[in-house]
Design a protein around this motif. Sequence first.
Motif, short mmCIF file in Angstrom:
data_model
loop_
_atom_site.label_atom_id
_atom_site.label_comp_id
_atom_site.label_asym_id
_atom_site.label_seq_id
_atom_site.Cartn_x
_atom_site.Cartn_y
_atom_site.Cartn_z
N ASN A 552 47.16 41.04 41.34
CA ASN A 552 46.73 39.73 41.74
C ASN A 552 45.06 39.65 42.17
O ASN A 552 44.57 39.21 42.92
N ASP A 553 44.46 40.16 40.74
CA ASP A 553 43.07 40.25 40.73
C ASP A 553 42.35 39.50 39.60
O ASP A 553 43.23 39.43 38.49
N GLU A 554 41.21 39.13 40.03
CA GLU A 554 40.54 38.34 38.38
C GLU A 554 40.53 38.90 37.32
O GLU A 554 40.69 38.50 36.20
#
Length: 572
Positions: A552-554
């Motif tokens: 869940n990271d950019e």
Amino acid sequence: MKYLLYILSFISTIAFGQKDAVVLTVDHEEVQVGDPLVVTIKSTVSGNLELNFPDEFVSGSAVQNGMNQEMDFRSGKVKTIYFYAKNGAFSKEGKYVFSASISSKNKVYRSKNVTVRVTKGCNSKDEITRRNLRQPFFGVIDRSKSRIYEGEALILNGKIYSKLPLDFNGYRPFEVEGNAESININSSNELIFSTEIIKGQKFAAATFGKQLLFFSTPGKYEIHPFELAVMYESEDGFAETAELKSNANVIEVLPLPSNAPADFTGGVGKFKIQRSVKTNTFQQGDVLQMTVVVSGAGNLHQVDVPEFDLPRGVTMYGDPEVEEKFHFGLHGAEGKKIFTYNIQLVDAGALKFPEMTWSYFDPELKKYTTIREKSIQLSSEKNIDFQAELPEEVEEELESTKQNRVSVVDKQAANKTSSSFSQSIFFWPTVLSPVVFALFFLFWMKGKKKQPIEKPAAVVESNEFKAKTNVIHDLLASAQEEAARGNVKEGFGFIELALRWQAALILNEDDANLCQEEITNCFANMQIPSEQITQFKSLLLKCQEAKYAFLNDEIAFQATLAETKKWIDNLA
């Protein structure tokens, strides 16, 4: 084992009125021996940090500490958060308690105790051969079971045994031959070694690459070995590098018994069920919400909608709403699924929803288990303003009956009129004139051929292809927009939809909700390259992991988006 640390000096800019607190959390409350575990402490005060860790917890090398500032939206003030995180693994099974405290300005702030349950885990010693024991290091594939039922959760992980200190890189994970749903439940790349004794020999052992798998088709599945490059120091004191290839393994998947009850909806594991309504008193015409909660562990994510009998005088509106509250762990999907049914009370008076039954398959008992939920008694008060809306098929039947009645009346009236008219001198000229005109018209039209105008099939197919392609491009654009707003999870959701629509386009299907196994089987039959199929499965897995907060990271989002676009372009 106690650690005394001074994490940060006191900062006077901490917002006034913020509540002093020390919170200790772990990333998993249940692990197996050797599994990596991360312990995190957060606090609103700085000072001397004391960690009370069990002696059986072997600390790893990863340590993080620092501070950040957050807005407290309730008070409108800025607060400073201090954090400290440390990883490690347990060398022995049991129940262990973690706690922490911070001493600041003659005060001691303590966290609540956190308990971690450590189980024995997979038994890899049965897979170790005599040849392995003669080697300085070797690898095996751990499995929770060698024989499972379709739908049953299976745990696999790699494990290294070594008589020498070593490090590794270039890890190539094990692969399962055939279609299986695979979920990473531990993505740590650090090896944390603990001591194990095997047939009198002392080894340092480390576990890594733990995966949760579900098989939907019976059969035997081969697990191909994992590979990695090992760096170690030779007896002469020189640094050496060697290739390590683990043993292979085999899993047998058994079919479920054929005597499945009618109320079986695919659940395999251990579950409970509860049905309820918020109140028992309603007015005629009200739409009540009845919830059915399926909770437990197993293939919970694959459980279909439970069904139950309705009493007379009620109407079900559409499919139930489904809320998923589970995570993937050592026992499969653990948590609950909440099904909310919208039901209108058409009749007034006492209503009784009959007893509900629901069945699942228990792999430990090797049989189906049926759960019974008691009946629900409701009261519906008469509402004179309520007018029930009949189902569409009933209204059509009534309308048809009405038209038939009108037709009969019209025929009777026509018969009465025609009996008096037929006796007049105008009857035959009036009747024959239209007939003669009709014959003349038919002769005139005989030589004319009406050429049907049809749209070429290629044009229709081209338009449909363009429409579906536009949908896919719009979904990818929406994914980028959501990520730009900070909604990375939603962005991953749009990527998954784009992948499924692209699969539907390739398979010439109008439904983008085909299951992954069905899609990959069709791809294989169409002779799509295996590397493209593997990449498709990998991209779907990343999207699903993001849904449950494993990814869940950019940076991961942008990489997945770019890889998805490349995959779509390669198959366009």
